[in-house]
Design a protein around this motif. Structure first.
Motif, PDB file in Angstrom:
ATOM      1  N   SER A 173       0.818  -1.219   0.000  1.00 37.03           N
ATOM      2  CA  SER A 173       0.000   0.000   0.000  1.00 37.03           C
ATOM      3  C   SER A 173       0.850   1.266   0.000  1.00 37.03           C
ATOM      4  N   THR A 174       2.166   1.088   0.085  1.00 36.68           N
ATOM      5  CA  THR A 174       3.071   2.243   0.045  1.00 36.68           C
ATOM      6  C   THR A 174       4.226   1.934  -0.907  1.00 36.68           C
ATOM      7  N   HIS A 203      -5.032  -0.167  -7.865  1.00 41.03           N
ATOM      8  CA  HIS A 203      -3.695  -0.709  -7.571  1.00 41.03           C
ATOM      9  C   HIS A 203      -2.773  -0.530  -8.778  1.00 41.03           C
ATOM     10  N   ASN A 219      -1.379   2.819  -8.606  1.00 41.17           N
ATOM     11  CA  ASN A 219      -0.309   2.858  -7.599  1.00 41.17           C
ATOM     12  C   ASN A 219       0.986   2.320  -8.189  1.00 41.17           C
TER      13      ASN A 219
END
Length: 68
Positions: A7-8, A55, A58
């Motif tokens: 998530s990072t 995602h 990301n």
């Protein structure tokens, strides 16, 4: 089986470089960006089906960050 997605940026970078042992070279990053930014690419479409467009966004952002 549930997959824990990073998530990072740091989690993602650790996953790629440490766990998968793939160096984030400029050539590798550029190759992946060509795939993930091509809206007609089958691999991109499969990625979206598996992990979602959020995602994918990301991942694209993190690959671009890795180039800096």
């Amino acid at each position: 089986m549930k997959v824990n997605l990073p998530s990072t940026y740091e989690e993602w970078k650790d996953c790629i470089e440490i766990q998968c042992q793939i160096p984030l070279t400029i050539a590798f990053v550029q190759e992946r960006l060509l795939v993930y930014e091509d809206v007609e690419n089958e691999e991109r479409m499969r990625f979206i089906r598996l992990y979602g467009e959020s995602h994918l966004n990301n991942i694209i952002s993190w690959f671009k960050q890795a180039c800096q």
